[in-house]
Design a protein around this motif. Structure first.
Motif, PDB file in Angstrom:
ATOM      1  N   LYS A  60      40.642  59.127  52.640  1.00  0.00           N
ATOM      2  CA  LYS A  60      40.590  59.705  51.296  1.00  0.00           C
ATOM      3  C   LYS A  60      39.504  59.078  50.435  1.00  0.00           C
ATOM      4  O   LYS A  60      39.149  59.624  49.394  1.00  0.00           O
ATOM      5  N   GLU A  74      32.964  66.628  52.588  1.00  0.00           N
ATOM      6  CA  GLU A  74      32.584  67.204  51.297  1.00  0.00           C
ATOM      7  C   GLU A  74      31.306  68.025  51.413  1.00  0.00           C
ATOM      8  O   GLU A  74      31.173  69.078  50.782  1.00  0.00           O
ATOM      9  N   THR A 109      39.365  74.243  50.415  1.00  0.00           N
ATOM     10  CA  THR A 109      39.581  73.489  49.176  1.00  0.00           C
ATOM     11  C   THR A 109      40.931  72.779  49.205  1.00  0.00           C
ATOM     12  O   THR A 109      41.063  71.624  48.784  1.00  0.00           O
ATOM     13  N   TYR A 110      41.947  73.479  49.716  1.00  0.00           N
ATOM     14  CA  TYR A 110      43.267  72.867  49.864  1.00  0.00           C
ATOM     15  C   TYR A 110      43.205  71.675  50.819  1.00  0.00           C
ATOM     16  O   TYR A 110      43.823  70.620  50.563  1.00  0.00           O
ATOM     17  N   SER A 118      45.628  68.458  55.513  1.00  0.00           N
ATOM     18  CA  SER A 118      44.172  68.574  55.551  1.00  0.00           C
ATOM     19  C   SER A 118      43.706  69.171  56.878  1.00  0.00           C
ATOM     20  O   SER A 118      42.815  70.021  56.916  1.00  0.00           O
ATOM     21  N   HIS A 121      40.663  69.781  51.381  1.00  0.00           N
ATOM     22  CA  HIS A 121      39.963  68.691  50.704  1.00  0.00           C
ATOM     23  C   HIS A 121      40.908  67.920  49.779  1.00  0.00           C
ATOM     24  O   HIS A 121      40.959  66.676  49.800  1.00  0.00           O
ATOM     25  N   HIS A 122      41.645  68.660  48.962  1.00  0.00           N
ATOM     26  CA  HIS A 122      42.569  68.006  48.033  1.00  0.00           C
ATOM     27  C   HIS A 122      43.687  67.273  48.784  1.00  0.00           C
ATOM     28  O   HIS A 122      44.149  66.211  48.343  1.00  0.00           O
ATOM     29  N   ALA A 123      44.109  67.841  49.914  1.00  0.00           N
ATOM     30  CA  ALA A 123      45.138  67.169  50.707  1.00  0.00           C
ATOM     31  C   ALA A 123      44.613  65.848  51.263  1.00  0.00           C
ATOM     32  O   ALA A 123      45.336  64.839  51.282  1.00  0.00           O
ATOM     33  N   ILE A 179      42.257  63.966  49.934  1.00  0.00           N
ATOM     34  CA  ILE A 179      42.129  63.035  48.814  1.00  0.00           C
ATOM     35  C   ILE A 179      43.476  62.397  48.471  1.00  0.00           C
ATOM     36  O   ILE A 179      43.562  61.210  48.132  1.00  0.00           O
ATOM     37  N   LYS A 180      44.547  63.179  48.597  1.00  0.00           N
ATOM     38  CA  LYS A 180      45.885  62.663  48.309  1.00  0.00           C
ATOM     39  C   LYS A 180      46.485  61.884  49.476  1.00  0.00           C
ATOM     40  O   LYS A 180      47.633  61.418  49.389  1.00  0.00           O
TER      41      LYS A 180
END
Length: 278
Positions: free
Chosen positions: A245, A252, A161-162, A175, A164-166, A168-169
């Motif tokens: 991103k 996903e 999850t971390y 990531s 994924h968010h990395a 996206i940013k």
């Protein structure tokens, strides 16, 4: 001659332009290859379990052919998404729906093994002593390897999850690290699962308890291996700058699948390991 080449180039360019957002898949040998390889793997697996001659060798060969076909199939799909621009927003939406429907089908697969487990455990038959676990069966300690594996799998879900968010940013480095640690934890989980099977005081043929235990945990272990391969594929795609991103539908999908594996394990730990041993 030059006019002929110009016309050919125009016709070729027209072929590359789509007037619709959908992807018409080109003919591929890999689906039929993987289908027959999986059929051969199933037949060879049964032969191996029943001690037929060359059953183990045929199973290894069929497994290798399956991995071979899947590898090139994955490569073709990655090329379609990265270099050919075939995965439009409409295609990505369809892929997401497909993955969700696939996960729903997997939910019902696990529902069948849970049904078998609770059918036998809630009302133990007289043939197994009328108790659960059955007489003569020593259940595994849920606070030993099972608890450790629970911590490993939940931690792996947090890392992916971390990651994924990395992504996206736009933080590609973090990531990659998050995905890498997820893969390591998944491999360690599989190793401990193998260790647990090696030291278990009962086998799959030891009454309905052994059958239900190995059917449920073994099916989950198989899904962990598939999920590990799925995430590893995304890891190498990320290393190759194939994920951005704004465009990472494969990543996903692997995360959705991995969270499904996490949730199923929590149910297994509570029902099969903790409640089922008392």
């Amino acid at each position: 001659m030059s006019n002929t080449l110009t016309i050919q180039n125009i016709n070729f360019s027209r072929k590359l332009i789509q007037n619709f957002p959908y992807h018409l898949v080109a003919p591929s040998p890999w689906p039929i290859n993987v289908s027959f390889a999986l059929l051969g793997m199933a037949i060879a697996g049964v032969m191996s379990m029943h001690g037929y001659f060359l059953g183990g060798l045929l199973f290894t060969l069929a497994s290798s052919l399956t991995l071979f076909g899947m590898s090139f199939w994955f490569k073709d799909i990655s090329d379609e998404a990265t270099y050919e621009g075939c995965h439009t927003k409409q295609v990505q939406r369809g892929l997401t729906i497909g993955v969700l429907l696939f996960i729903v089908s997997e939910v019902f697969a696990f529902l069948s093994v849970f049904w078998a487990f609770f059918h036998s455990s809630l009302s133990p038959a007289i043939e197994i002593g009328g108790v659960w676990p059955p007489q003569g069966i020593t259940a595994l300690d849920p606070f030993a390897i099972p608890l450790l594996n629970t911590m490993l799998l939940v931690s792996s879900g947090a890392f992916i999850t971390y990651a994924h968010h990395a992504l996206i940013k736009g933080n590609r480095k973090d990531s990659i690290y998050g995905t890498f640690f997820t893969i390591i934890l998944a491999i360690v989980f599989t190793g401990f699962q193998y260790l647990e099977y090696s030291e278990a005081p009962f086998s799959i043929s030891d009454s309905v308890y052994g059958s239900a235990f190995y059917a449920s945990t073994g099916l989950h272990g198989f899904h962990v291996i598939i999920g590990t391969i799925f995430i590893s594929t995304m890891f190498f795609r990320n290393l190759g700058y194939q994920l951005t991103k704004h465009h990472h539908i494969g990543f996903e999908s692997s995360i959705l699948y991995w969270h499904f594996v996490d949730v199923v394990w929590l149910f297994l730990f509570i029902a099969v390991y903790y409640w089922g041993c008392n």
